[in-house]
Scaffold this active site. Structure first.
Site, PDB file in Angstrom:
ATOM      1  N   ARG A 110      -1.956  -4.462   0.977  1.00 14.93           N
ATOM      2  CA  ARG A 110      -0.497  -4.411   0.971  1.00 14.93           C
ATOM      3  C   ARG A 110      -0.048  -5.539   1.905  1.00 14.93           C
ATOM      4  O   ARG A 110       0.002  -5.378   3.121  1.00 14.93           O
ATOM      5  CB  ARG A 110       0.010  -3.053   1.462  1.00 14.93           C
TER       6      ARG A 110
ATOM      7  N   CYS B 115       3.205   2.217  -3.571  1.00 15.34           N
ATOM      8  CA  CYS B 115       3.426   0.994  -4.348  1.00 15.34           C
ATOM      9  C   CYS B 115       4.666   1.113  -5.230  1.00 15.34           C
ATOM     10  O   CYS B 115       5.451   0.173  -5.334  1.00 15.34           O
ATOM     11  CB  CYS B 115       2.205   0.680  -5.207  1.00 15.34           C
TER      12      CYS B 115
END
Length: 164
Positions: free
Chosen positions: A121, A51
């Site tokens: 995601r 991330c």
């Protein structure tokens, strides 16, 4: 409607929302940017390696995104305070939105919520008219990069130029 992976499909109206973006309670959402493309970058958690790399890549790509007059919004179920510390640690200057109350509500509406109670995601590009132009679900351990986003923005820009 969502695709077989659960993610919202292109051609659908983008669900409207606002989410907390700053400790003082300012809320941000795609509806605040009419006539501009908006990229929603759903991500699992602040301070995780993939991330962090993904959001830092998007920050580095901001000059290219701005060339298309694009707004980028990062979204996870972490708190505003966590987002603020994460943004400061990685040099992120675009808004990171806290999808916390109720937890993951916006991610659920876009089909980007996992059984582990976090955002998937996922990337969603909303065109200037408020329609989903593109969506992409990436494996949790894979940074989806920026190429898919730029391809869609190129196409939207070409379509706009043809229409004018």
């Amino acid at each position: 409607m969502t695709d077989p992976n659960g993610l919202i499909r292109p051609g659908r109206p983008a669900p409207g929302f606002t989410l907390p973006a700053t400790p003082d309670g300012r809320e941000v959402g795609p509806g605040q940017f009419p006539g501009r493309p908006v990229v929603l970058a759903f991500y699992p958690a602040d301070f995780t390696p993939v991330c962090g790399d993904q959001m830092a890549l998007y920050q580095a790509a901001m000059p290219e995104l701005e060339r298309y007059d694009t707004v980028l919004l990062g979204i996870s179920v972490d708190s505003v305070d966590s987002h603020q510390a994460f943004a400061e640690s990685r040099g992120i200057r675009f808004p990171l939105l806290a999808d916390v109350e109720p937890k993951g509500e916006v991610a659920r509406r876009y089909g980007a919520y996992t059984p582990q109670e976090q955002a998937a995601r996922a990337l969603v590009v909303i065109d200037p008219a408020g329609t989903v132009a593109w969506s992409h679900l990436s494996p949790m351990d894979v940074n989806p990069g920026v190429d898919g986003i730029l391809d869609v923005l190129d196409r939207l820009d070409a379509d706009r130029q043809v229409a004018t």
